[in-house]
Design an enzyme around this catalytic site. Structure first.
Site, mmCIF file in Angstrom:
data_model
loop_
_atom_site.group_PDB
_atom_site.id
_atom_site.type_symbol
_atom_site.label_atom_id
_atom_site.label_comp_id
_atom_site.label_asym_id
_atom_site.label_seq_id
_atom_site.Cartn_x
_atom_site.Cartn_y
_atom_site.Cartn_z
ATOM 1 N N LYS A 158 62.855 44.734 36.686
ATOM 2 C CA LYS A 158 63.317 45.805 35.799
ATOM 3 C C LYS A 158 62.530 47.092 36.016
ATOM 4 O O LYS A 158 61.345 47.057 36.344
ATOM 5 C CB LYS A 158 63.163 45.363 34.329
ATOM 6 C CG LYS A 158 64.019 44.153 33.990
ATOM 7 C CD LYS A 158 63.656 43.554 32.652
ATOM 8 C CE LYS A 158 64.358 44.231 31.503
ATOM 9 N NZ LYS A 158 64.169 43.445 30.245
ATOM 10 N N GLU A 200 60.230 39.885 34.988
ATOM 11 C CA GLU A 200 60.293 38.971 33.837
ATOM 12 C C GLU A 200 61.035 37.718 34.257
ATOM 13 O O GLU A 200 61.873 37.765 35.153
ATOM 14 C CB GLU A 200 61.136 39.607 32.703
ATOM 15 C CG GLU A 200 60.410 40.529 31.803
ATOM 16 C CD GLU A 200 61.333 41.117 30.736
ATOM 17 O OE1 GLU A 200 62.496 40.700 30.624
ATOM 18 O OE2 GLU A 200 60.866 42.009 30.031
ATOM 19 N N LYS A 201 60.784 36.642 33.555
ATOM 20 C CA LYS A 201 61.613 35.469 33.754
ATOM 21 C C LYS A 201 63.018 35.833 33.294
ATOM 22 O O LYS A 201 63.191 36.477 32.261
ATOM 23 C CB LYS A 201 61.081 34.296 32.931
ATOM 24 C CG LYS A 201 61.956 33.075 33.072
ATOM 25 C CD LYS A 201 61.281 31.820 32.602
ATOM 26 C CE LYS A 201 62.173 30.614 32.877
ATOM 27 N NZ LYS A 201 62.473 30.436 34.308
ATOM 28 N N HIS A 208 70.898 38.525 22.468
ATOM 29 C CA HIS A 208 70.171 39.784 22.307
ATOM 30 C C HIS A 208 70.153 40.087 20.806
ATOM 31 O O HIS A 208 71.198 40.299 20.198
ATOM 32 C CB HIS A 208 70.878 40.904 23.080
ATOM 33 C CG HIS A 208 70.287 42.266 22.845
ATOM 34 N ND1 HIS A 208 69.776 43.036 23.865
ATOM 35 C CD2 HIS A 208 70.126 42.983 21.712
ATOM 36 C CE1 HIS A 208 69.317 44.171 23.352
ATOM 37 N NE2 HIS A 208 69.525 44.167 22.047
ATOM 38 N N HIS A 235 75.219 43.859 31.198
ATOM 39 C CA HIS A 235 74.018 44.239 30.449
ATOM 40 C C HIS A 235 74.209 45.469 29.580
ATOM 41 O O HIS A 235 73.241 46.058 29.117
ATOM 42 C CB HIS A 235 72.815 44.446 31.393
ATOM 43 C CG HIS A 235 72.463 43.206 32.151
ATOM 44 N ND1 HIS A 235 72.148 43.215 33.492
ATOM 45 C CD2 HIS A 235 72.424 41.918 31.778
ATOM 46 C CE1 HIS A 235 71.913 41.977 33.896
ATOM 47 N NE2 HIS A 235 72.069 41.181 32.870
ATOM 48 N N GLU A 275 63.739 45.249 20.254
ATOM 49 C CA GLU A 275 64.718 44.336 20.859
ATOM 50 C C GLU A 275 64.056 43.037 21.313
ATOM 51 O O GLU A 275 62.968 43.058 21.903
ATOM 52 C CB GLU A 275 65.385 45.000 22.069
ATOM 53 C CG GLU A 275 66.188 46.225 21.712
ATOM 54 C CD GLU A 275 67.039 46.755 22.871
ATOM 55 O OE1 GLU A 275 68.064 47.372 22.608
ATOM 56 O OE2 GLU A 275 66.662 46.543 24.047
ATOM 57 N N ASN A 289 63.138 50.793 21.327
ATOM 58 C CA ASN A 289 63.824 52.062 21.530
ATOM 59 C C ASN A 289 63.342 52.998 20.438
ATOM 60 O O ASN A 289 63.649 52.806 19.260
ATOM 61 C CB ASN A 289 65.342 51.883 21.493
ATOM 62 C CG ASN A 289 65.838 51.209 22.756
ATOM 63 O OD1 ASN A 289 65.471 51.595 23.864
ATOM 64 N ND2 ASN A 289 66.635 50.181 22.613
ATOM 65 N N ARG A 291 63.949 55.654 18.947
ATOM 66 C CA ARG A 291 64.983 56.626 18.571
ATOM 67 C C ARG A 291 66.048 55.887 17.777
ATOM 68 O O ARG A 291 65.956 54.675 17.621
ATOM 69 C CB ARG A 291 65.610 57.209 19.840
ATOM 70 C CG ARG A 291 66.125 56.088 20.760
ATOM 71 C CD ARG A 291 66.893 56.597 21.933
ATOM 72 N NE ARG A 291 67.170 55.550 22.902
ATOM 73 C CZ ARG A 291 68.141 54.650 22.818
ATOM 74 N NH1 ARG A 291 68.920 54.632 21.756
ATOM 75 N NH2 ARG A 291 68.330 53.752 23.760
HETATM 76 P P1 ADP Z 1 68.221 48.670 28.756
HETATM 77 O O1 ADP Z 1 67.078 49.397 28.148
HETATM 78 O O2 ADP Z 1 68.642 49.192 30.065
HETATM 79 O O3 ADP Z 1 69.361 48.463 27.800
HETATM 80 P P2 ADP Z 1 67.115 46.046 28.243
HETATM 81 O O4 ADP Z 1 65.738 45.724 28.627
HETATM 82 O O5 ADP Z 1 67.391 46.381 26.800
HETATM 83 O O6 ADP Z 1 67.651 47.233 29.136
HETATM 84 O O7 ADP Z 1 68.071 44.867 28.674
HETATM 85 C C1 ADP Z 1 69.480 44.979 28.562
HETATM 86 C C2 ADP Z 1 70.084 43.603 28.699
HETATM 87 O O8 ADP Z 1 69.730 43.012 29.959
HETATM 88 C C3 ADP Z 1 69.640 42.592 27.669
HETATM 89 O O9 ADP Z 1 70.320 42.713 26.456
HETATM 90 C C4 ADP Z 1 69.953 41.285 28.393
HETATM 91 O O10 ADP Z 1 71.316 40.972 28.362
HETATM 92 C C5 ADP Z 1 69.573 41.622 29.818
HETATM 93 N N1 ADP Z 1 68.176 41.216 30.097
HETATM 94 C C6 ADP Z 1 67.087 41.999 30.138
HETATM 95 N N2 ADP Z 1 65.965 41.277 30.405
HETATM 96 C C7 ADP Z 1 66.367 39.995 30.527
HETATM 97 C C8 ADP Z 1 65.692 38.756 30.777
HETATM 98 N N3 ADP Z 1 64.378 38.689 30.984
HETATM 99 N N4 ADP Z 1 66.446 37.619 30.819
HETATM 100 C C9 ADP Z 1 67.792 37.661 30.620
HETATM 101 N N5 ADP Z 1 68.472 38.784 30.385
HETATM 102 C C10 ADP Z 1 67.784 39.939 30.329
#
Ligand code: ADP
Length: 437
Positions: A158, A200-201, A208, A235, A275, A289, A291
């Site tokens: 990420k 991350e794993k 979510h 996502h 989150e 977040n 905001r």
């Molecule tokens: P953004 O800020 O771009 O929205 P997030 O970190 O909030 O990114 O992640 C968005 C989505 O991506 C999550 O709601 C989930 O569906 C998926 N996701 C993120 N990290 C993981 C993870 N470690 N394992 C599984 N899904 C993930």
């Protein structure tokens, strides 16, 4: 109190902020790119100023243009909305330096939370469980392999500065790690001007779940319930509901006390979201977040609050309206995001109504959807006493909603809402793929 406020954003959230300001007796100054002259936020604001060309980099991402406009029009505050510069600590600091009120947390707080690597460390130091993964940024293949082997494949790479579901790559085998690390980093650099990535794993089909938080800037923190945003496409959130059908009272209690401890220690000011990903009985911190969020209306409906009004109020130094601690939840609210599948002119728009229905948008019949920004053109939000009733109400409202001239995802939303999986409440982030791919 604030007299005149500049909205450093566009579209639906700008309209939402104008409405809150009008009720508070605050004048508004809208800004727009040359592609957005006909946008509803431009028409509704007391004044509107063009700040540049259509590409975001030439208009909505230009911090100095906002500040110059705010000063030239006699504003005393800036609301950054969502997306664009809303979580940009440099912008927040510039606003303050110009003598203007920033509707958000202090720049220092944004810095601690905005970078996802830094946020993991901050959350962890307040006792919140974080998704297993790297302790900091990852730059070498060797390091990446070590982390992936420790937490087990699949893993997700990420972007530290990522957002909007962009800049993530899932890796299933060690042999693909090096290449994906390189691609993820260069994509992150291109999209977010920061090539920092971490690992991350990757949890398979988690939920979510996020908490809506408000802080008074002095340590007082209110939690306005949780939102379940598991219904996502690539996502990106499609449907959000509050409360979550998959959170047990014990999990909720732990999430809330962790969030209150973190936000209170940071003396968080204004609206924010924490989150989590939940799998089985476990949950893991994902990000904050710093905001307001697109999906805030579902929290407003179940807590009978006005999050934007409260956010502006506390940033202007007024007492927080929301009660400190965990607020009571009333009934069930669901939001369906209405996205345009391509630009074009809206020839007909029939907005649904009736009890418990809210429609937030910036478009109208005769408006042409432009290709430069987010594809979301409206949010349809409903409230009723139970989840079952709220789903029926949302379907009824979606059936009333007519948009002609641009293709939308309305039919897809109806399919999701009538699927046995969604109706059961027992689903994770993989449901979209299961239903449509
Ligand atoms: P953004 O800020 O771009 O929205 P997030 O970190 O909030 O990114 O992640 C968005 C989505 O991506 C999550 O709601 C989930 O569906 C998926 N996701 C993120 N990290 C993981 C993870 N470690 N394992 C599984 N899904 C993930």
């Amino acid at each position: 109190m604030i007299k005149r406020l500049l909205i450093a954003n566009r579209g639906e959230i700008a309209v939402r902020i104008i409405r809150a300001c009008r009720e508070l007796g605050i004048e508004t100054v809208a800004v727009y790119s040359s592609a957005d002259k006909e946008n509803l936020h431009v028409k509704l604001a007391d004044r509107a100023v063009c700040i540049g060309a259509p590409p975001s980099a030439k208009s909505y991402l230009n911090a100095d243009a906002y500040i110059t406009t705010a000063l030239a029009t006699g504003c005393d505050a800036v609301h950054p909305g969502v997306g664009f510069l809303s979580e940009n600590a440099v912008f927040a600091a510039k606003v303050k330096k110009a003598g203007l009120i920033w509707i958000g947390p202090e720049a220092e707080t944004i810095e601690l939370l905005g970078d996802k690597v830094q946020a993991r460390a901050t959350a962890s130091s307040h006792g919140l469980p974080v998704t297993p993964g790297s302790d900091g940024a990852v730059s070498s293949e060797k390091e990446a392999v070590k982390i992936a082997e420790r937490c087990g494949f699949p893993v997700i790479i990420k972007a530290a500065s990522g957002g909007g579901g962009k800049g993530m790559r899932i890796v299933y085998e060690a042999k693909d790690l090096a290449e994906n690390l390189k691609i993820a980093s260069s994509e992150a650099q291109a999209n977010f001007a920061d090539g920092t990535v971490y690992i991350e794993k990757y949890l398979v089909n988690p939920r979510h779940v996020e908490l809506q938080v408000l802080g008074d800037g002095k340590g007082g923190v209110a939690v306005l319930g949780e939102r379940d945003c598991s219904m996502q496409k690539n996502h990106q959130k499609l449907i959000e509901e509050s409360p979550s059908p998959g959170v047990s009272p014990e999990m909720r209690k732990k999430m809330c006390s962790g969030a209150i401890s973190l936000f209170s220690a940071l003396k968080y000011r204004g609206a924010g979201t924490i989150e989590f990903l939940a799998a089985g009985n476990e949950f893991f911190f994902m990000e904050v977040n710093a905001r307001v969020q697109v999906e805030h209306p579902v929290s407003e409906l179940v807590t009978n609050s006005d999050i934007i009004r409260d956010q502006i109020g506390v940033c202007a130094g007024l007492p927080m309206e929301a009660a400190e601690g965990v607020n009571e939840i009333n009934g069930w609210a669901i939001e369906a995001r209405i996205n345009a599948r391509s630009p074009g002119k809206i020839k007909k728009l029939n907005i649904p109504g009736g009890p418990g229905v809210r429609f937030d948008t910036f478009v109208y019949a005769g408006y042409s959807v432009v290709p430069f920004y987010d594809s979301m053109i409206a949010k349809l939000i409903v409230h009723d006493s139970t989840r079952d009733r709220a789903i029926k109400r949302l379907l009824r409202a979606l059936n009333e909603l007519e948009i002609e001239g641009v293709p939308t995802n309305i039919e897809e939303q109806k399919k999701i809402l009538t699927s046995p999986q969604f109706l059961s409440g027992n689903f994770g982030t993989g449901l979209y793929a299961e239903l449509f791919q």
